[in-house]
Design a protein around this motif. Structure first.
Motif, PDB file in Angstrom:
ATOM      1  N   VAL A 143      33.139  36.804  31.716  1.00  0.00           N
ATOM      2  CA  VAL A 143      34.067  37.400  32.682  1.00  0.00           C
ATOM      3  C   VAL A 143      34.335  38.853  32.296  1.00  0.00           C
ATOM      4  CG1 VAL A 143      36.381  37.283  33.678  1.00  0.00           C
ATOM      5  CG2 VAL A 143      35.118  35.171  33.195  1.00  0.00           C
ATOM      6  N   THR A 144      34.198  39.758  33.270  1.00  0.00           N
ATOM      7  CA  THR A 144      34.492  41.176  33.049  1.00  0.00           C
ATOM      8  C   THR A 144      35.363  41.697  34.186  1.00  0.00           C
ATOM      9  OG1 THR A 144      32.481  41.874  34.212  1.00  0.00           O
ATOM     10  CG2 THR A 144      32.323  41.578  31.821  1.00  0.00           C
ATOM     11  N   TRP A 145      36.108  42.769  33.878  1.00  0.00           N
ATOM     12  CA  TRP A 145      36.927  43.466  34.867  1.00  0.00           C
ATOM     13  C   TRP A 145      36.415  44.897  35.025  1.00  0.00           C
ATOM     14  CZ3 TRP A 145      40.624  41.528  37.995  1.00  0.00           C
ATOM     15  CH2 TRP A 145      41.199  40.292  37.666  1.00  0.00           C
ATOM     16  N   SER A 146      36.415  45.400  36.251  1.00  0.00           N
ATOM     17  CA  SER A 146      36.092  46.796  36.527  1.00  0.00           C
ATOM     18  C   SER A 146      36.986  47.262  37.671  1.00  0.00           C
ATOM     19  CB  SER A 146      34.614  46.961  36.896  1.00  0.00           C
ATOM     20  OG  SER A 146      34.310  46.219  38.064  1.00  0.00           O
ATOM     21  N   ARG A 147      36.909  48.561  37.984  1.00  0.00           N
ATOM     22  CA  ARG A 147      37.688  49.087  39.105  1.00  0.00           C
ATOM     23  C   ARG A 147      36.734  49.698  40.121  1.00  0.00           C
ATOM     24  NH1 ARG A 147      42.908  53.057  38.562  1.00  0.00           N
ATOM     25  NH2 ARG A 147      41.461  54.192  37.212  1.00  0.00           N
ATOM     26  N   LYS A 148      36.942  49.385  41.359  1.00  0.00           N
ATOM     27  CA  LYS A 148      36.040  49.812  42.422  1.00  0.00           C
ATOM     28  C   LYS A 148      36.091  51.326  42.587  1.00  0.00           C
ATOM     29  CE  LYS A 148      34.843  48.678  47.218  1.00  0.00           C
ATOM     30  NZ  LYS A 148      35.224  47.872  48.404  1.00  0.00           N
ATOM     31  N   GLY A 149      34.913  51.948  42.487  1.00  0.00           N
ATOM     32  CA  GLY A 149      34.800  53.367  42.770  1.00  0.00           C
ATOM     33  C   GLY A 149      35.099  54.300  41.627  1.00  0.00           C
ATOM     34  N   VAL A 206      38.166  44.443  40.104  1.00  0.00           N
ATOM     35  CA  VAL A 206      37.190  43.410  40.456  1.00  0.00           C
ATOM     36  C   VAL A 206      36.920  42.533  39.241  1.00  0.00           C
ATOM     37  CG1 VAL A 206      34.861  42.937  41.289  1.00  0.00           C
ATOM     38  CG2 VAL A 206      36.123  44.910  42.172  1.00  0.00           C
ATOM     39  N   CYS A 207      37.155  41.221  39.405  1.00  0.00           N
ATOM     40  CA  CYS A 207      36.777  40.243  38.381  1.00  0.00           C
ATOM     41  C   CYS A 207      35.366  39.757  38.695  1.00  0.00           C
ATOM     42  CB  CYS A 207      37.750  39.064  38.371  1.00  0.00           C
ATOM     43  SG  CYS A 207      37.196  37.682  37.326  1.00  0.00           S
ATOM     44  N   LYS A 208      34.497  39.776  37.687  1.00  0.00           N
ATOM     45  CA  LYS A 208      33.108  39.351  37.862  1.00  0.00           C
ATOM     46  C   LYS A 208      32.764  38.300  36.812  1.00  0.00           C
ATOM     47  CE  LYS A 208      28.382  41.186  38.160  1.00  0.00           C
ATOM     48  NZ  LYS A 208      27.559  42.422  38.098  1.00  0.00           N
ATOM     49  N   ALA A 209      32.260  37.150  37.272  1.00  0.00           N
ATOM     50  CA  ALA A 209      31.841  36.067  36.375  1.00  0.00           C
ATOM     51  C   ALA A 209      30.326  35.928  36.466  1.00  0.00           C
ATOM     52  CB  ALA A 209      32.522  34.761  36.752  1.00  0.00           C
ATOM     53  N   THR A 210      29.655  35.897  35.304  1.00  0.00           N
ATOM     54  CA  THR A 210      28.192  35.925  35.269  1.00  0.00           C
ATOM     55  C   THR A 210      27.657  34.895  34.284  1.00  0.00           C
ATOM     56  OG1 THR A 210      28.243  38.311  35.718  1.00  0.00           O
ATOM     57  CG2 THR A 210      26.172  37.395  34.908  1.00  0.00           C
ATOM     58  N   GLU A 266      23.524  32.548  33.643  1.00  0.00           N
ATOM     59  CA  GLU A 266      22.082  32.637  33.889  1.00  0.00           C
ATOM     60  C   GLU A 266      21.709  32.397  35.351  1.00  0.00           C
ATOM     61  OE1 GLU A 266      19.786  30.237  31.249  1.00  0.00           O
ATOM     62  OE2 GLU A 266      21.026  30.729  29.509  1.00  0.00           O
ATOM     63  N   LEU A 267      22.580  31.740  36.107  1.00  0.00           N
ATOM     64  CA  LEU A 267      22.252  31.402  37.493  1.00  0.00           C
ATOM     65  C   LEU A 267      22.776  32.415  38.500  1.00  0.00           C
ATOM     66  CD1 LEU A 267      22.664  27.519  37.593  1.00  0.00           C
ATOM     67  CD2 LEU A 267      20.677  28.891  37.019  1.00  0.00           C
ATOM     68  N   GLY A 268      23.466  33.465  38.019  1.00  0.00           N
ATOM     69  CA  GLY A 268      23.936  34.482  38.955  1.00  0.00           C
ATOM     70  C   GLY A 268      25.321  34.979  38.611  1.00  0.00           C
ATOM     71  N   SER A 269      25.966  35.600  39.587  1.00  0.00           N
ATOM     72  CA  SER A 269      27.302  36.159  39.380  1.00  0.00           C
ATOM     73  C   SER A 269      28.112  36.043  40.662  1.00  0.00           C
ATOM     74  CB  SER A 269      27.217  37.628  38.941  1.00  0.00           C
ATOM     75  OG  SER A 269      26.601  38.413  39.947  1.00  0.00           O
ATOM     76  N   VAL A 270      29.431  36.134  40.507  1.00  0.00           N
ATOM     77  CA  VAL A 270      30.345  36.073  41.641  1.00  0.00           C
ATOM     78  C   VAL A 270      31.502  37.020  41.341  1.00  0.00           C
ATOM     79  CG1 VAL A 270      31.629  34.116  40.678  1.00  0.00           C
ATOM     80  CG2 VAL A 270      31.642  34.508  43.150  1.00  0.00           C
ATOM     81  N   GLU A 271      32.078  37.622  42.393  1.00  0.00           N
ATOM     82  CA  GLU A 271      33.144  38.605  42.219  1.00  0.00           C
ATOM     83  C   GLU A 271      34.324  38.285  43.126  1.00  0.00           C
ATOM     84  OE1 GLU A 271      31.564  42.410  43.124  1.00  0.00           O
ATOM     85  OE2 GLU A 271      30.314  42.551  41.325  1.00  0.00           O
ATOM     86  N   LYS A 272      35.523  38.701  42.664  1.00  0.00           N
ATOM     87  CA  LYS A 272      36.722  38.640  43.499  1.00  0.00           C
ATOM     88  C   LYS A 272      37.588  39.855  43.189  1.00  0.00           C
ATOM     89  CE  LYS A 272      37.445  33.814  44.816  1.00  0.00           C
ATOM     90  NZ  LYS A 272      38.411  32.683  44.815  1.00  0.00           N
ATOM     91  N   PRO A 273      38.127  40.520  44.240  1.00  0.00           N
ATOM     92  CA  PRO A 273      38.946  41.718  44.021  1.00  0.00           C
ATOM     93  C   PRO A 273      40.441  41.406  44.054  1.00  0.00           C
ATOM     94  CG  PRO A 273      38.311  41.608  46.312  1.00  0.00           C
ATOM     95  CD  PRO A 273      37.761  40.354  45.657  1.00  0.00           C
ATOM     96  N   VAL A 274      41.223  42.296  43.449  1.00  0.00           N
ATOM     97  CA  VAL A 274      42.674  42.263  43.563  1.00  0.00           C
ATOM     98  C   VAL A 274      43.161  43.709  43.561  1.00  0.00           C
ATOM     99  CG1 VAL A 274      42.944  41.994  41.058  1.00  0.00           C
ATOM    100  CG2 VAL A 274      44.839  41.412  42.582  1.00  0.00           C
ATOM    101  N   TYR A 275      44.077  44.027  44.467  1.00  0.00           N
ATOM    102  CA  TYR A 275      44.562  45.403  44.598  1.00  0.00           C
ATOM    103  C   TYR A 275      45.856  45.577  43.810  1.00  0.00           C
ATOM    104  CZ  TYR A 275      46.481  49.682  46.556  1.00  0.00           C
ATOM    105  OH  TYR A 275      47.019  50.939  46.694  1.00  0.00           O
ATOM    106  N   VAL A 276      45.926  46.664  43.041  1.00  0.00           N
ATOM    107  CA  VAL A 276      47.128  47.015  42.295  1.00  0.00           C
ATOM    108  C   VAL A 276      47.657  48.330  42.858  1.00  0.00           C
ATOM    109  CG1 VAL A 276      48.086  47.639  40.048  1.00  0.00           C
ATOM    110  CG2 VAL A 276      46.345  45.847  40.207  1.00  0.00           C
ATOM    111  N   GLY A 277      48.885  48.296  43.376  1.00  0.00           N
ATOM    112  CA  GLY A 277      49.522  49.500  43.894  1.00  0.00           C
ATOM    113  C   GLY A 277      50.731  49.862  43.051  1.00  0.00           C
ATOM    114  N   VAL A 278      50.868  51.149  42.729  1.00  0.00           N
ATOM    115  CA  VAL A 278      51.992  51.630  41.927  1.00  0.00           C
ATOM    116  C   VAL A 278      52.703  52.733  42.700  1.00  0.00           C
ATOM    117  CG1 VAL A 278      52.721  52.633  39.738  1.00  0.00           C
ATOM    118  CG2 VAL A 278      50.746  51.093  39.800  1.00  0.00           C
ATOM    119  N   SER A 279      53.989  52.546  42.945  1.00  0.00           N
ATOM    120  CA  SER A 279      54.775  53.560  43.648  1.00  0.00           C
ATOM    121  C   SER A 279      55.033  54.729  42.713  1.00  0.00           C
ATOM    122  CB  SER A 279      56.105  52.965  44.128  1.00  0.00           C
ATOM    123  OG  SER A 279      55.876  51.941  45.074  1.00  0.00           O
ATOM    124  N   ASP A 280      54.544  55.913  43.117  1.00  0.00           N
ATOM    125  CA  ASP A 280      54.674  57.084  42.256  1.00  0.00           C
ATOM    126  C   ASP A 280      54.382  58.323  43.086  1.00  0.00           C
ATOM    127  OD1 ASP A 280      55.045  58.653  40.062  1.00  0.00           O
ATOM    128  OD2 ASP A 280      53.455  57.755  38.849  1.00  0.00           O
TER     129      ASP A 280
END
Length: 473
Positions: free
Chosen positions: A181-187, A216-220, A222-236
């Motif tokens: 399992v890895t985390w990244s940020r879109k863009g 984006v959470c990505k699970a990988t 030998e048979l492939g990978s799948v992703e799911k996003p979650v949005y984090v908003g900070v008022s500033d």
């Protein structure tokens, strides 16, 4: 024959028939099968009673098939009166009688009670137990390869925070082998300039607008990978990213842009000469909102597009972004000046450094000014004026300079360029080294010794260099 003799023979025949028809006293011990025993055989289906202890010949197996493959689970035994197969705690079969999965044609048993499962699926993963009488069992384990699947996200879709709060993103995945399992940020990179984070949990404390974005959470496995996003908003307060300077030329088309990250979303406008910029100038000036950029989660992008640039278009433009938290203001300079030079690479010719630079300028560069100095101890700058370069590709000008008569030491250098609009800003300072001619020659000889023949002149130079070094010591 006399009448009494005939009577004796008849009596003997009757007695003989009676003896043959009577069963012997040892008939049961000798396995005699009478009508009554025959009826019993019909009632129990002809089953042969086992003789001797139950012997299990199969050993446990652990199988890890891929989906669609076939597995065989053996249960070969001797003297077993009954064989029971279990899938986990569910009874599959007793002898040849199927109790569960009756309609599953993938499952079968052979004469030796081997269990076969064709076209295995992830749902077939389990312990399979072959159970004999007298408590004799063998347990096989089947673990089918399974593509990764994200089964839980927390938060599920989005989370909105205030500046200074903390957030923990959780992602749980299943599959076999166990997914990575890895985390990244879109863009863009994660906060802290990391490309990705390894692990199910991602935690940030004291968040601010820099933490806003789609993660984006990505699970990988030998048979492939799948992703799911979650949005984090900070008022500033809005944060504005720009190119500090945009190079252009008279008559060219130029774009000045800014990217705004803000929550709540910001209202953006442009100013030029401290006045609000509006579309106009006969259609030469356009204000563009790049909605696709925002849709991709990369922030709000706003562009000033100017065609047929005139001298009056040059100057400082300001991007202003306002939301409920306040206003941010960042300048962008539209200029005909060359952009600051960049050191492309350094080469060495017999220890002498050759510096290679590139400069972006739409207007032709007329001259360069190179400055360099020794670092230990620090000396005054040596300034060298260089002519215009003929190595031009598009708006990129390439220039090189070989430093001669420099001592073996560490140096730094910087370069600026001039065109008809004036001098550019000085480039960043770049470090480099210069080697002594003797050391450079020795290096060249070592390189030649890796395969190329060394001529007599090289040998002479070697001995000369060695003699000089010995004389100095």
């Amino acid at each position: 024959m006399k009448p009494w003799a005939i009577a004796v023979l008849l009596l003997a025949a009757v007695l003989a028939e009676t003896v043959v028809a009577r069963p012997s006293e040892d008939a049961d011990e000798e396995g005699y099968q009478g009508d009554e025993h025959g009826d019993d055989d019909d009632q129990d289906g002809g089953a042969r009673q086992p003789s001797g202890p139950v012997v299990l010949k199969s050993t446990p197996v652990m199988l890890t098939p891929r989906p669609g493959e076939t597995v065989h689970l053996p249960c070969v035994s001797e003297n077993a009166a009954q064989v029971i197969w279990l899938n986990g705690s569910a009874t599959l079969a007793v002898g040849n009688l199927r109790l569960t999965y009756k309609d599953d044609k993938r499952i079968s048993f052979d004469a030796n009670h081997t269990l076969t499962i064709k076209n295995v699926q992830a749902s077939d993963s389990n312990d399979y137990t072959c159970k004999l009488d007298e408590g004799v069992t063998v347990v096989h384990n089947v673990k089918v390869y399974e593509p990764p699947r994200i089964v839980k996200m927390d938060p599920v879709n989005s989370v909105l925070l205030e500046r200074g709060e903390y957030v923990t993103l959780n992602c749980t995945a299943t599959g076999f082998p166990e997914p990575r399992v890895t985390w990244s940020r879109k863009g863009r990179d994660l906060p802290g300039k990391k490309k990705e984070h390894h692990g199910n949990h991602l935690h940030y404390s004291h968040v601010d607008l820099r933490h806003t974005g789609t993660y984006v959470c990505k699970a990988t496995n030998e048979l492939g990978s799948v992703e799911k996003p979650v949005y984090v908003g900070v008022s500033d307060l809005p944060v504005i990213a720009v190119e500090k300077m945009v190079n252009t030329n008279i008559g060219a088309t130029a774009e000045v842009s800014c990217v705004v990250h803000a929550h709540p979303p910001a209202k953006v406008e442009w100013q030029f000469d401290k006045k609000k910029l509006l579309p106009g100038a006969g259609g030469r000036v356009q204000l563009v909102h790049d909605k696709q950029h925002e849709k991709d989660g990369l922030g709000q992008r706003y562009v000033v597009r100017i065609t047929n640039v005139q001298a009056g278009d040059l100057g400082n433009y300001h991007c202003l972004a306002t939301n409920d938290m306040g206003t941010a203001r960042t300048p962008v300079k539209l200029s005909g000046l060359p952009l600051p030079a960049k050191l492309d690479h350094v080469k060495y010719v017999q220890g002498r450094p050759v510096l290679y630079w590139t400069v972006e300028s739409l207007d032709p560069v007329t001259k360069y000014e190179l400055m360099y100095r020794k670092m230990d101890p620090i000396t005054d700058w040596t300034v060298v004026e260089l002519p215009a370069s003929e190595d031009i590709e598009g708006n990129v000008h390439s220039v090189k300079y070989e430093l001669t008569n420099v001592e073996a030491a560490e140096y730094e250098a910087a370069l600026k360029s001039r065109n008809r609009f004036g001098w550019s800003d000085m480039s960043d300072r770049y470090p480099f080294k210069a080697e002594s001619s003797q050391r450079a020659e020795l290096s060249r000889i070592r390189e030649a010794g890796n395969g190329a023949p060394i001529d007599r002149i090289s040998f002479g130079l070697v001995f000369g260099a060695v003699a000089v070094l010995l004389a100095r010591t």
